[in-house]
Motif scaffolding. Structure first.
Motif, PDB file in Angstrom:
ATOM      1  N   CYS A 114       1.121  -1.369  -0.180  1.00  0.00           N
ATOM      2  CA  CYS A 114       0.003  -0.274  -0.475  1.00  0.00           C
ATOM      3  C   CYS A 114       1.255   1.050  -0.347  1.00  0.00           C
ATOM      4  O   CYS A 114       2.454   0.979  -0.279  1.00  0.00           O
ATOM      5  N   PRO A 115       0.414   2.864  -0.471  1.00  0.00           N
ATOM      6  CA  PRO A 115       1.276   3.695  -0.186  1.00  0.00           C
ATOM      7  C   PRO A 115       1.576   4.572   0.985  1.00  0.00           C
ATOM      8  O   PRO A 115       2.321   5.067   1.200  1.00  0.00           O
ATOM      9  N   PHE A 116       0.974   3.437   2.310  1.00  0.00           N
ATOM     10  CA  PHE A 116       1.036   4.124   3.623  1.00  0.00           C
ATOM     11  C   PHE A 116       2.252   3.372   3.918  1.00  0.00           C
ATOM     12  O   PHE A 116       2.641   2.070   4.027  1.00  0.00           O
ATOM     13  N   ALA A 117       3.224   4.279   4.587  1.00  0.00           N
ATOM     14  CA  ALA A 117       4.439   3.511   5.574  1.00  0.00           C
ATOM     15  C   ALA A 117       5.435   2.768   5.209  1.00  0.00           C
ATOM     16  O   ALA A 117       5.600   1.324   5.289  1.00  0.00           O
ATOM     17  N   ILE A 118       5.700   3.380   4.068  1.00  0.00           N
ATOM     18  CA  ILE A 118       6.250   2.241   2.797  1.00  0.00           C
ATOM     19  C   ILE A 118       7.910   3.134   3.458  1.00  0.00           C
ATOM     20  O   ILE A 118       8.160   3.842   3.949  1.00  0.00           O
ATOM     21  N   ASN A 119       9.203   2.757   2.381  1.00  0.00           N
ATOM     22  CA  ASN A 119      10.224   2.927   2.748  1.00  0.00           C
ATOM     23  C   ASN A 119      10.542   4.656   2.134  1.00  0.00           C
ATOM     24  O   ASN A 119       9.996   5.023   1.226  1.00  0.00           O
ATOM     25  N   LYS A 120      11.673   5.171   2.360  1.00  0.00           N
ATOM     26  CA  LYS A 120      11.739   6.843   2.376  1.00  0.00           C
ATOM     27  C   LYS A 120      12.820   6.582   0.884  1.00  0.00           C
ATOM     28  O   LYS A 120      12.069   6.359   0.469  1.00  0.00           O
ATOM     29  N   ASP A 121      11.174   8.365   0.444  1.00  0.00           N
ATOM     30  CA  ASP A 121      12.246   8.497  -0.865  1.00  0.00           C
ATOM     31  C   ASP A 121      11.587   7.754  -1.936  1.00  0.00           C
ATOM     32  O   ASP A 121      11.975   8.309  -3.057  1.00  0.00           O
ATOM     33  N   ILE A 122       9.975   7.169  -2.637  1.00  0.00           N
ATOM     34  CA  ILE A 122       9.060   6.187  -2.771  1.00  0.00           C
ATOM     35  C   ILE A 122       7.958   7.065  -3.190  1.00  0.00           C
ATOM     36  O   ILE A 122       7.100   7.537  -2.649  1.00  0.00           O
ATOM     37  N   PRO A 123       8.033   7.091  -4.383  1.00  0.00           N
ATOM     38  CA  PRO A 123       7.276   8.259  -5.822  1.00  0.00           C
ATOM     39  C   PRO A 123       6.051   7.061  -5.240  1.00  0.00           C
ATOM     40  O   PRO A 123       6.546   6.173  -5.685  1.00  0.00           O
ATOM     41  N   VAL A 124       4.806   8.250  -4.828  1.00  0.00           N
ATOM     42  CA  VAL A 124       3.640   7.315  -5.659  1.00  0.00           C
ATOM     43  C   VAL A 124       2.653   7.708  -6.487  1.00  0.00           C
ATOM     44  O   VAL A 124       2.099   9.493  -6.945  1.00  0.00           O
ATOM     45  N   TYR A 125       2.436   7.279  -7.144  1.00  0.00           N
ATOM     46  CA  TYR A 125       1.460   7.400  -8.195  1.00  0.00           C
ATOM     47  C   TYR A 125      -0.121   6.824  -7.830  1.00  0.00           C
ATOM     48  O   TYR A 125      -0.313   6.059  -8.009  1.00  0.00           O
ATOM     49  N   LEU A 126      -1.661   7.714  -8.573  1.00  0.00           N
ATOM     50  CA  LEU A 126      -2.678   7.688  -8.311  1.00  0.00           C
ATOM     51  C   LEU A 126      -2.805   8.174  -9.813  1.00  0.00           C
ATOM     52  O   LEU A 126      -2.931   8.757 -10.498  1.00  0.00           O
ATOM     53  N   ASP A 127      -3.433   6.443 -10.649  1.00  0.00           N
ATOM     54  CA  ASP A 127      -3.422   6.534 -12.007  1.00  0.00           C
ATOM     55  C   ASP A 127      -5.764   6.757 -11.957  1.00  0.00           C
ATOM     56  O   ASP A 127      -5.841   6.881 -11.294  1.00  0.00           O
ATOM     57  N   ILE A 128      -5.622   7.873 -12.833  1.00  0.00           N
ATOM     58  CA  ILE A 128      -6.873   8.308 -13.297  1.00  0.00           C
ATOM     59  C   ILE A 128      -8.058   6.977 -12.896  1.00  0.00           C
ATOM     60  O   ILE A 128      -9.570   7.505 -12.745  1.00  0.00           O
ATOM     61  N   SER A 129      -7.983   5.591 -13.737  1.00  0.00           N
ATOM     62  CA  SER A 129      -9.090   5.117 -12.903  1.00  0.00           C
ATOM     63  C   SER A 129     -10.000   4.453 -11.594  1.00  0.00           C
ATOM     64  O   SER A 129     -11.108   4.626 -11.962  1.00  0.00           O
ATOM     65  N   LEU A 130      -8.571   5.781 -11.007  1.00  0.00           N
ATOM     66  CA  LEU A 130     -10.099   5.467  -9.185  1.00  0.00           C
ATOM     67  C   LEU A 130     -10.180   5.917  -8.567  1.00  0.00           C
ATOM     68  O   LEU A 130     -11.517   6.463  -8.444  1.00  0.00           O
ATOM     69  N   LYS A 131     -10.587   7.683  -9.992  1.00  0.00           N
ATOM     70  CA  LYS A 131     -10.982   8.757 -10.132  1.00  0.00           C
ATOM     71  C   LYS A 131     -13.356   8.648  -9.652  1.00  0.00           C
ATOM     72  O   LYS A 131     -13.823   9.179  -9.642  1.00  0.00           O
ATOM     73  N   ARG A 132     -13.456   7.073 -10.403  1.00  0.00           N
ATOM     74  CA  ARG A 132     -14.271   6.463 -10.674  1.00  0.00           C
ATOM     75  C   ARG A 132     -15.243   6.919  -9.039  1.00  0.00           C
ATOM     76  O   ARG A 132     -16.674   6.914  -9.253  1.00  0.00           O
ATOM     77  N   PHE A 133     -14.685   6.451  -8.483  1.00  0.00           N
ATOM     78  CA  PHE A 133     -15.158   6.441  -7.218  1.00  0.00           C
ATOM     79  C   PHE A 133     -14.607   7.206  -5.563  1.00  0.00           C
ATOM     80  O   PHE A 133     -13.988   7.604  -5.827  1.00  0.00           O
TER      81      PHE A 133
END
Length: 159
Positions: free
Chosen positions: A99-118
């Motif tokens: 998941c994008p939480f509590a990950i190792n330092k300096d890892i870029p996270v991107y969100l795909d627009i496919s999630l914007k439906r919900f």
């Protein structure tokens, strides 16, 4: 240990009750959706890739697949997933629990627009049997994405 870090992160935000340990999630998006009681598309898959020799994460709707042409247009290189044996070391969570939480330092996270439906999204919670329930606005806030991207296919016809 990964689950505890995610739980601690959300406890610090006053949202610890959103991290739920479930008896059984399953090993597919469909099984997870059935366990949670949501549409498979609402499961935010967190996929790990290597870009410029460094790890990144992309969250995408559960009914999508990476579109190689879109990915290359966005990141200027071919999509290369992190090998399963390296995911925990590079990201901080085991495969299936990323998941994008509590990950190792300096890892870029991107969100795909496919999630914007919900309005409501379900992510993994740092273990193979935990999930995090968030609104789209909360996901955007707590995942701290670099930006929204359009790198997936297969979802337009799935509403």
């Amino acid at each position: 240990m990964s689950y505890e870090k995610v739980k601690e992160y959300f406890n610090s935000k006053g949202l610890g009750e959103r991290v739920i340990v479930r008896e059984h999630i399953g090993d597919t998006v469909e099984h997870a959706a059935q366990s949670i009681g949501c549409k498979p598309a609402q499961i935010a898959k967190t996929m790990s890739f290597i870009v410029n020799e460094k790890p990144i994460l992309i969250l995408m709707a559960g009914d999508t697949k990476v579109d190689n042409q879109k990915y290359k247009a966005c990141f200027h290189q071919k999509a290369v997933m992190i090998h399963g044996s390296q995911v925990e070391k590079l990201i901080g969570h085991v495969p299936g629990a990323v998941c994008p939480f509590a990950i190792n330092k300096d890892i870029p996270v991107y969100l795909d627009i496919s999630l914007k439906r919900f309005e409501t999204i379900y992510t993994a919670g740092g273990s193979l049997n935990s999930t995090v329930t968030l609104s789209l606005v909360e996901l955007e806030q707590y995942a701290s994405p670099v930006e929204w991207v359009d790198v997936c296919k297969g979802w337009y016809m799935n509403g």
